[in-house]
Motif scaffolding. Structure first.
Motif, PDB file in Angstrom:
ATOM      1  N   LYS A   1      -3.202  12.964   4.201  1.00  0.00           N
ATOM      2  CA  LYS A   1      -2.365  11.864   3.735  1.00  0.00           C
ATOM      3  C   LYS A   1      -0.921  12.312   3.673  1.00  0.00           C
ATOM      4  CE  LYS A   1      -5.704  10.779   0.516  1.00  0.00           C
ATOM      5  NZ  LYS A   1      -6.194  10.375  -0.757  1.00  0.00           N
TER       6      LYS A   1
ATOM      7  N   LEU B   1      -6.193   6.142  -6.916  1.00  0.00           N
ATOM      8  CA  LEU B   1      -5.115   7.129  -6.977  1.00  0.00           C
ATOM      9  C   LEU B   1      -4.943   7.739  -8.359  1.00  0.00           C
ATOM     10  CD1 LEU B   1      -2.425   5.232  -4.869  1.00  0.00           C
ATOM     11  CD2 LEU B   1      -3.694   7.268  -4.195  1.00  0.00           C
TER      12      LEU B   1
ATOM     13  N   GLY C   1      -4.368  17.289  -2.844  1.00  0.00           N
ATOM     14  CA  GLY C   1      -4.717  15.879  -2.901  1.00  0.00           C
ATOM     15  C   GLY C   1      -4.558  15.168  -1.573  1.00  0.00           C
TER      16      GLY C   1
ATOM     17  N   TYR D   1     -11.282   9.960 -14.784  1.00  0.00           N
ATOM     18  CA  TYR D   1     -11.085   9.610 -13.373  1.00  0.00           C
ATOM     19  C   TYR D   1     -10.339  10.746 -12.702  1.00  0.00           C
ATOM     20  CZ  TYR D   1     -12.578   4.935 -14.578  1.00  0.00           C
ATOM     21  OH  TYR D   1     -13.325   3.879 -14.994  1.00  0.00           O
ATOM     22  N   LEU D   2     -10.432  10.821 -11.395  1.00  0.00           N
ATOM     23  CA  LEU D   2      -9.699  11.846 -10.674  1.00  0.00           C
ATOM     24  C   LEU D   2      -9.076  11.217  -9.433  1.00  0.00           C
ATOM     25  CD1 LEU D   2      -8.982  14.846 -10.793  1.00  0.00           C
ATOM     26  CD2 LEU D   2     -10.912  15.277  -9.278  1.00  0.00           C
TER      27      LEU D   2
ATOM     28  N   GLY E   1       0.827  -1.209   0.000  1.00  0.00           N
ATOM     29  CA  GLY E   1       0.000   0.000   0.000  1.00  0.00           C
ATOM     30  C   GLY E   1       0.851   1.245   0.000  1.00  0.00           C
TER      31      GLY E   1
ATOM     32  N   VAL F   1      -0.371   0.548  -6.064  1.00  0.00           N
ATOM     33  CA  VAL F   1      -0.678   0.372  -4.646  1.00  0.00           C
ATOM     34  C   VAL F   1      -1.825  -0.638  -4.550  1.00  0.00           C
ATOM     35  CG1 VAL F   1      -1.633   1.492  -2.610  1.00  0.00           C
ATOM     36  CG2 VAL F   1       0.118   2.647  -3.974  1.00  0.00           C
ATOM     37  N   ASN F   2      -1.589  -1.691  -3.817  1.00  0.00           N
ATOM     38  CA  ASN F   2      -2.525  -2.810  -3.777  1.00  0.00           C
ATOM     39  C   ASN F   2      -3.970  -2.394  -3.485  1.00  0.00           C
ATOM     40  OD1 ASN F   2      -2.937  -5.683  -3.810  1.00  0.00           O
ATOM     41  ND2 ASN F   2      -3.334  -5.530  -1.612  1.00  0.00           N
TER      42      ASN F   2
ATOM     43  N   GLY G   1      -7.180  10.290  -6.025  1.00  0.00           N
ATOM     44  CA  GLY G   1      -7.268  10.856  -4.693  1.00  0.00           C
ATOM     45  C   GLY G   1      -8.677  11.211  -4.272  1.00  0.00           C
ATOM     46  N   THR G   2      -9.645  10.931  -5.147  1.00  0.00           N
ATOM     47  CA  THR G   2     -11.035  11.190  -4.776  1.00  0.00           C
ATOM     48  C   THR G   2     -11.821   9.883  -4.966  1.00  0.00           C
ATOM     49  OG1 THR G   2     -11.954  11.680  -6.948  1.00  0.00           O
ATOM     50  CG2 THR G   2     -10.795  13.474  -5.839  1.00  0.00           C
ATOM     51  N   SER G   3     -13.088   9.933  -4.660  1.00  0.00           N
ATOM     52  CA  SER G   3     -13.905   8.733  -4.800  1.00  0.00           C
ATOM     53  C   SER G   3     -14.109   8.336  -6.257  1.00  0.00           C
ATOM     54  CB  SER G   3     -15.268   8.948  -4.134  1.00  0.00           C
ATOM     55  OG  SER G   3     -15.912  10.042  -4.750  1.00  0.00           O
ATOM     56  N   ILE G   4     -13.689   9.184  -7.190  1.00  0.00           N
ATOM     57  CA  ILE G   4     -13.765   8.794  -8.601  1.00  0.00           C
ATOM     58  C   ILE G   4     -12.364   8.572  -9.173  1.00  0.00           C
ATOM     59  CG2 ILE G   4     -16.046   9.802  -9.053  1.00  0.00           C
ATOM     60  CD1 ILE G   4     -14.502  12.166 -10.413  1.00  0.00           C
TER      61      ILE G   4
ATOM     62  N   ALA H   1     -15.128  14.319 -13.677  1.00  0.00           N
ATOM     63  CA  ALA H   1     -14.029  15.275 -13.833  1.00  0.00           C
ATOM     64  C   ALA H   1     -13.942  15.683 -15.292  1.00  0.00           C
ATOM     65  CB  ALA H   1     -12.713  14.642 -13.382  1.00  0.00           C
TER      66      ALA H   1
END
Lengths: 1021, 537
Positions: free
Chosen positions: A543, B392, A560, B266-267, A489, B386-387, B269-272, A667
């Motif tokens: 983060k 991201l 971010g 896609y974006l 991660g 990242v698993n 760092g967000t939910s999308i 977006a």
């Protein structure tokens, strides 16, 4: 290393606490005892009564009257003497400043009339016409449980509880009163000291009584909140007498009731090889691999795979300590308590600490004015591993990966989570405060006005700190082995914090009137209540921490790295409650009660409803034909009630046709944009569910209290039930519909309790109480597709909610079901999920059409909520020694094993030891199908094969206690002292394997409820 | 005292129960201004499925790859053809997005919002709706064409619609595309919005699908000609060209590049945010899990990559060595596939047996490690490895890109008129970008067809195009029967030996009599008696 709360320290704290208590005692609160003597006589004949047991209440001190009815006993001025004799009613006398107490016992039972708590008031037990059950707080204060809900099952009739988890801070039972009557919410209303509030986290020591309101007569005053039953909890208050200081504490040791038995690495590899063979694949593990897994000679490269030993702490601590002070005089009564509880978890990161306090004052401000004030506070701090469902991690780890290498480095997923520094915590601060003023109206005798205001704020702070998860891989090509660090991660820590607050304000104003005119007694109550809750929450996260400092302001600062969110909500309810009671000569009882109630849930114009109830009672024991002829009947009452209550089963605002905002929705060119979406199609007519409840009950006390029976038949019809009409529109409709008031459900059953206390002598007493609840519901009208409705086997309507449907398993296909070419023989129904082989599950062709499809689905199990629940509590007392047991059981319930909870290698996971017993030609009657590398579609169909009878009986609790003899307590100058050994979930008998029978998670193992054995001390100074 | 009670009762006004939920917006507000109404359209854009970002991408339904772990629908249900109307994968849920489009069109049409804005946004919405219908049409055949907002209380039983025919559905989609194309700009003012090129690309794609053997058993040339013409229209817009770097074209820094015609955004760092690296990527690197490994490329796709000299490996002149298979392959192979001995995240990826590698080819079929000896590389940005569902990545998923249009044109033109110069030009553009030589002149129509199909498979690999091609070319009954294959590398007598074996868990079954169409979900059949199920389900 992060600082962890190490429970090993606790005994020091306890000793310190005890030391303080003893100091206090020697300075101030020491109380002299005096000798009381007297004669006990028969009230009718005045003849002296021998062998009457005389007890000092709340102590082990007791004696028996001699042949001349004389007794002598040591007691303090504020203690109470209890006189009991077979064939006579019990009598209790407060000592005060008397030294000689002569009393007479009557064969009649007039004194046996306790007062019970009912909706918005109290009533004498004999005049209650509603179905209620009561649990006294002192029955549970020695039981080692952390959550009060877990003390109730098996102790009162009419409640069905299931404790699905034993995880600290998350271990409350699901709570049903008389089963399930709705497809929507079945949560009962919880009321503490007259105000709607949760009671699970109250300190059990501060609980005076718990009352379960079951029928319409009992719940109608709660209107729209009452349909699922009501739990009334009353906390302790001060009583007249010199200050009494007492301490109650225990230290208990927790262990899982049951652990799921996973295969070790050797068994895993063997099973994998067998599966590969069946799938026509080469064996993944060589003989040399198998040998190394078996002998454990190379534990880093070939671990044994028994994580449990490395993860689970045995004997984790559950400890509870309480000090309470109570006392008062004619003008002011006070009560104060402080409690501390620590509950350790199965692993070191998980634990809960709770601090409870309770203070109350009752003052007679004037001759006609009474003011009561109380504050109950709680601070609870729960801490968990950052992995979330830690138990699930164990379940998904493979035994062939080391949990932790011999040098201490984490080797697998579970290891990395358990051994890292992150945490997940939540701190709850909650206050229940209330003030009430009660005024007797001077010019109208019997009329009282009362106003109560309660303010209950709650603040929950959550904090989740996630640190990088290091997993080490082992390079076995180098010797000695090389351990390489890798990060699973994100490589930098992150933090999120949440604050949520809620403030509940309740106001009640009431007028109460009682009047006795000859043999007629009238009571009337009118009450106005408003309840408002406002809640807010804020959440923020950061983060990419460069430093391991778990503060929001230390986090990354690019956009971010930052998240923020927040929202608020409100609820409102208001109602007018009434109750009118009338009795004639305490013989014929009538009561009418109800509520005109309003809720914010619905559209203006649909917000108010009226919920009335009526009940009658007839005390046959007051009739001369019984009074004169059947002297063994002390009390016999039949009663009946009918009425309505409401339920807010769905969600609020379904009447509004609005849009909800989603952020971000999409977006464009790298910039987030918001979006709006239609909510479900509104239903402007939506309103509450209506429960029509009928109850017929019988209460009897026989042979001077030796046998007490209370039995009820109940029937409820829930109409206007909120159901989602999704079957009336096609799937192409494209939007969900709001619920409509169109369902009908019936729920009926019986509950009863039978109790007996038999004093064999003043020193020896045996008792047995049992209770039993059976509730079965039926869906009378719900939305159902014609496909299932037209097939009686699949029809949901007419069956209990949660009835489990699937294919009927016929066991396995065997070799002789196939011809020489490996094809199924003629006449065997074709299964559609790929080619079947010997050892696959064979399903029953219910409609005999030669093929298995949805038309062959049928009922395969009872609902997961038990339909029968019962408790049996034998007890005995000999001098200062007493033993109380509670056997508790459930029946008519099935548990469905599924996914990682049932199938080997599901989702690339591990397997249970149980799975070693799989089908082979040599083992045709195996417990599991032929083994495959992954569960096959054929063998994972919902079927009776994976259904298990989840009935159980368990020794739910046991307490052995001993009162120190007077000689000892006098010497150390305390009033009395009791030591006890107690236990919870001690023994279980069930057919369920791998899970506790109360488990509610069918998808896999859950944190099991805990078996607790504790040692306690209770001292009154 | 009494006074207190009475006053409190009176002061509690009637509006005590009025609670306004603060997370909701009224109908009037939503359609009041163009800015507000845009919010509704934003959520329709967001509804467009981003298939490759899911747990079990439909790419795994094809013969190009399989999912590394079980149980997932592709392996458990689709690959074995053990699906019935009750457990089949389904796209029927897109009707909820179609409703959104219908509602937007209805509300905006009826509104008094400015005409130019209306014209543009309605065209965008019609494209999006047509795209959603394409998803249904290619899977189910003819489906109910619903263009109004269903309302049970107003319409009564009229909310139950029967299926339109295959041709009606096709005509609806392409007519809508044509209509929208008229109102759409060639270049969007905000990158990411629908353009004329997108509408034409969708139209051309549907025409290509409709001209292919599944829907054109008689090989009617006019159908091919139609597809060629529409794809040519896109080419003639002269706004698209091939992005020079095939590897980084899929990264977020090249979103909306010159090749992208329509993409799902896609974006990170967000939910999308996108998670393809964490879901689809290689399972282990540096001994630690970096992804779920849910795309394992098959030996079949690996064998489709030509040699660097442009020759297919089956060509004896290609120089392919089965015992040294990963040398001298074409550039796209190295840009798309993680194979034994290649590097990912600085870690040597060893899928060979017996060296203690965590990525060793999983013969047991039950762990999360590769089942084929390969992992996906194409389109995965190492910095987001990242698993898990990490959300991201901001990289768009290109639904239509120019290379596809070129290849579709080449295919349609080759079928309609044969391998003329324009066919060569189109396919060679794609080859040249990846440093392959141009095709030799003088190929027959059949030879050209084979070249185009191989080129299309390789160029568009792991972009969720292959499954459609298997279906429309009607070759699924061949390609999706039997087993996908894996590369097993083991030491025999001190030598590393490469052998191609059936991939564990890689079995494929396809029934030609029914599986070219998906079954309509039983739940939909149960609720609408007018629906007729596809044959043999």
């Amino acid at each position: 290393m992060s600082k962890t709360n190490f429970p090993g320290r606790l005994p020091v704290k306890q000793l310190f606490l005890l030391a303080i208590i003893f100091c206090y005692h020697s300075i101030a609160f020491s109380q002299e005892t005096t000798t009381i003597s007297g004669v006990v006589a028969d009230s009718a004949s005045n003849a002296p009564l021998p062998s009457v047991s005389v007890l000092v209440k709340g102590t082990a001190r007791g004696t028996t009257t001699d042949a001349n009815g004389k007794y002598s006993i040591k007691a303090s001025s504020n203690s109470t003497l209890i006189f009991r004799s077979v064939g006579y009613g019990e009598k209790q006398i407060t000592v005060g400043n008397q030294s000689v107490i002569d009393i007479s016992l009557s064969t009649s039972n007039q004194n046996l009339d306790p007062v019970v708590v009912v909706a918005y008031g109290t009533q004498k037990k004999t005049s209650v016409t509603a179905a209620i059950s009561t649990l006294n707080g002192d029955e549970i204060d020695a039981v080692p449980i952390s959550n009060l809900s877990n003390a109730i099952v098996g102790r009162v009739s009419g409640v069905i509880l299931k404790q699905g988890s034993g995880e600290p801070g998350r271990d409350q039972s699901s709570f049903l009163i008389r089963g399930i009557s709705s497809t929507g919410s079945t949560q009962p209303l919880m009321v503490v000291d007259g105000i709607p509030r949760g009671f699970y986290a109250l300190d059990p020591n501060t609980v005076e009584s718990i009352t379960i309101l079951k029928d319409a007569a009992a719940v109608a005053p709660y209107g729209v909140a009452g349909a699922n039953g009501v739990v009334l909890v009353t906390t302790k208050r001060g009583a007249k007498g010199t200050p009494a200081l007492s301490y109650n504490g225990y230290i208990g040791f927790q262990n899982a009731t049951v652990l799921s038995h996973y295969v070790n690495s050797y068994q895993f590899a063997t099973l994998k090889n067998a599966a590969a063979k069946n799938d026509g694949l080469p064996p993944p593990y060589t003989n040399s691999d198998l040998q190394k897994y078996k002998d454990g000679s190379d534990p880093d490269a070939y671990p044994r795979g028994d994580f449990y030993k490395q993860i689970i702490k045995s004997n984790s601590i559950l400890t509870n300590h309480d000090i309470e002070l109570a006392g008062g005089n004619d003008q002011i009564k006070y009560y104060a308590s402080f409690g501390y509880q620590h509950q350790g978890g199965m692993w070191s990161k998980t634990n809960s600490n709770r601090y409870n306090t309770s203070i109350s004052l009752d003052a007679e401000a004037t001759k006609t004015t009474k003011i009561s004030f109380s504050v109950i506070g709680r601070v609870q701090k729960n801490a968990y591993s950052p992995a979330g469902a830690a138990y699930g991690l164990v379940a998904t780890s493979l035994p062939i990966d080391a949990f932790q290498y011999s040098n201490g480095l984490p080797g697998n997923f579970a290891g990395a989570y358990f051994l890292n520094d992150g945490y997940s915590r939540n701190d709850i601060t909650q206050i229940y405060s209330q003030l009430s003023v009660e005024q007797k109206i001077p010019f109208i005798t019997g009329l009282t006005a009362k106003a109560t205001v309660a303010y209950d704020p709650t603040i929950i702070m959550g904090k989740n700190w996630t640190t990088p998860i290091h997993i080490y891989s082992i390079d076995t090509t180098q010797h000695p082995y090389v351990y390489k660090d890798g990060i699973l991660g994100t490589t930098k820590p992150s933090l999120s914090e949440q604050v949520s607050q809620a403030q509940q304000i309740t106001f009640q104003g009431s007028l109460n009137y009682v009047k006795k005119l000859g043999k007629n007694r009238i009571g009337a109550l009118a009450l106005f209540e408003t309840n408002a809750v406002n809640s807010q929450n804020l959440e923020t996260g950061r983060k990419n921490y460069n430093l391991f400092l778990d503060e929001i302001s230390m986090g990354g600062s690019s956009s971010g790295d930052i998240t923020n969110s927040g929202s608020s909500a409100a609820t409102r309810q208001l109602g007018l409650v009434y109750r009118v009671t009338y009795d004639y000569s305490s013989k014929y009882l009538f009561e009418a009660s109800g509520r005109y109630d309003g809720s914010y849930f619905f559209a203006p114009g649909k917000r108010f409803g009226f919920f009335p109830a009526f009940s009658i009672g007839w005390r046959l024991s007051e009739e001369n034909f019984i009074k004169k002829n059947l002297l063994w009947i002390d009390n016999l009452k039949v009663r009946a009630s009918y009425g309505e209550a409401g339920a807010l089963a769905g969600s609020a605002f379904q009447y509004l046709g609005t849009y909800a905002i989603a952020s971000p929705a999409y977006a464009f060119n790298g910039n987030a944009v918001q979006g709006v979406n239609e909510r479900s199609e509104p239903n402007p007519n939506i309103t509450w569910e209506r429960a029509k409840k009928t109850d017929v009950g019988l209460e009897a006390t026989l042979w001077k209290g030796i046998l007490k029976v209370e039995a009820d038949y109940f029937h409820e019809k829930r109409s206007n039930m909120l159901v989602t009409p999704d079957v009336i529109v096609p799937s192409e409709y494209g939007i969900g519909l709001s619920q409509v008031n169109a369902g009908v459900m019936e729920n009926k059953g019986v509950d009863f309790s039978v109790g007996s206390v038999y004093p064999i002598s003043g020193d020896f007493e045996v008792s047995l109480t049992t209770n039993f609840t059976y509730a079965q519901n039926t869906l009378l009208q719900v939305f159902e597709t014609t496909t299932t409705y037209n097939n009686p086997n699949r029809r949901i309507t007419g069956k209990p909610l949660g009835t489990q449907f699937g294919f009927k398993s016929l066991g396995f296909f065997q070799l002789n079901d196939f011809d020489n070419n490996g094809n199924l023989k003629e006449g065997i129904a074709i299964q559609p999920w790929g080619k079947v082989l010997p050892g696959d599950i064979r399903y029953k062709d219910i409609n005999n059409d030669g093929k298995i499809n949805d038309d062959d689905l049928t009922k395969i199990g009872d609902p997961a909520i038990p339909q029968i629940i019962y408790g049996i509590s034998p007890g005995l007392r000999y001098k200062g020694l007493s033993l109380d047991l509670l056997f508790q059981g459930a029946a008519k319930t099935n548990f469905y094993y599924v996914r990682q909870g049932a199938w080997p290698f599901h989702s690339s996971g591990s397997a249970f030891v149980e799975h070693l017993n799989y089908w082979t030609p040599e083992n045709p009657n195996a417990k599991n199908p032929r083994i495959t590398s992954a569960p096959t579609t054929n063998n994972t169909q919902v079927s009776s094969f994976w259904m298990q009878d989840a009935s159980y009986v368990r020794l739910k609790s046991a307490t052995l206690s001993y009162y120190l003899p007077l000689k000892v307590t006098e010497k150390i100058r305390i009033k009395n002292a009791r030591i006890y050994i107690s236990g919870q979930n001690i023994l279980t008998w069930t057919r369920m394997i791998n899970y506790d029978p109360e488990n509610t998670n069918s998808l896999g193992p859950n944190y099991p409820p805990q078996k607790v054995i504790s040692l306690g001390l209770n001292v009154t100074f | 005292m009494l006074f207190l009670i009475l006053t409190s009762m009176l002061s509690c006004k009637k509006n005590f129960l009025d609670v306004t939920p603060k997370d909701q917006i009224s109908d009037n507000t939503v359609w009041a201004t163009t800015d507000n109404a845009d919010l509704f359209l934003n959520s329709i854009y967001g509804s467009i499925p981003g298939p490759f970002n899911t747990f079990d991408p439909e790419e795994n339904y094809s013969d190009d790859c399989m999912d590394g772990i079980n149980p997932v629908r592709s392996r458990q249900i689709y690959a074995n053809s053990v699906y019935t109307p009750s457990n089949a994968p389904t796209y029927w849920g897109v009707y909820s997005y179609i409703r959104k489009c219908n509602l937007f069109i209805e509300k905006v049409t009826a509104s008094k919002l400015p005409g130019t804005w209306k014209q543009l946004r309605l065209a965008e919405t019609r494209f999006l709706r047509a795209y959603l219908y394409m998803l249904l049409w290619t899977r189910y055949g003819g489906v109910p064409i619903i263009t109004d907002v269903l309302n049970s209380s107003v319409q009564g039983d009229a909310i139950f619609r029967s299926r339109n025919t295959l041709d009606e559905t096709f005509k609806f989609i392409t007519d809508e595309c044509a209509g929208a194309a008229n109102d759409l700009p060639i270049k969007a003012t905000v990158a990411g919005r629908v353009t004329k090129g997108a509408a034409l690309a969708l139209k051309g794609w549907c025409e290509l699908f409709n001209a292919s053997p599944l829907h054109n058993p008689d090989n009617n040339k006019t159908k091919w000609a139609l597809a060629a013409a529409t794809n040519k229209q896109v080419m003639d817009l002269n706004v698209y060209s091939l992005f020079p770097d095939y590897e980084t074209m899929f990264y977020e820094e090249n979103n909306n590049n010159v090749e992208s015609i329509f993409a799902k955004a896609y974006l990170g760092g967000t939910s999308i945010g996108g998670s393809r690296e964490g879901i689809q990527g290689p399972t282990f690197a540096n001994g630690v899990q970096h992804a779920y490994g849910m795309i394992n490329p098959s030996q079949e796709i690996v064998d489709s990559y030509s040699m660097a000299n442009g020759l297919p490996i089956a060509d004896p002149a290609s120089g392919y060595d089965p015992q040294n298979p990963y040398v001298n392959r074409e550039k796209r192979f190295y840009q798309s596939i993680v194979y034994d001995g290649s590097f990912w995240l600085g870690s040597e990826m060893l899928t060979r047996q017996g060296v203690g590698s965590k990525n060793q080819l999983d013969l047991s079929g039950g762990s999360g490690v590769t089942k084929t000896g390969y992992y996906l590389r194409k389109g995965l940005n190492p910095k987001y490895a990242v698993n898990g569902i990490n959300m991201l990545n901001s990289a768009s998923y290109m639904v239509f890109r120019y290379a596809e249009v070129l290849l579709s044109y080449a295919e349609a033109q080759n079928e309609a008129v044969g391998p003329d110069e324009s066919v060569y030009q189109a396919i060679n553009k794609v080859r040249i970008r990846s440093e392959l030589p141009s095709l030799t002149a003088g190929l027959s129509q059949d030879q050209m067809r084979a070249e185009i199909r191989r080129e299309r498979r390789v160029e568009l690999a792991f972009e969720e195009k292959r499954w459609y091609d298997l279906i429309r070319w009607k070759i699924a009954e061949k390609s999706l029967n039997g087993s996908l294959h894996a590369m097993k590398i083991e030491q025999v007598n001190g030598q590393w030996v490469y052998s191609i074996i059936p991939a564990p868990g890689g079995g494929r079954t396809f029934y030609a009599n029914k599986n070219y169409y998906w079954p309509i979900p039983q739940s939909a059949m149960d609720k609408n008696s007018k629906l007729i199920q596809n044959p043999n389900y």
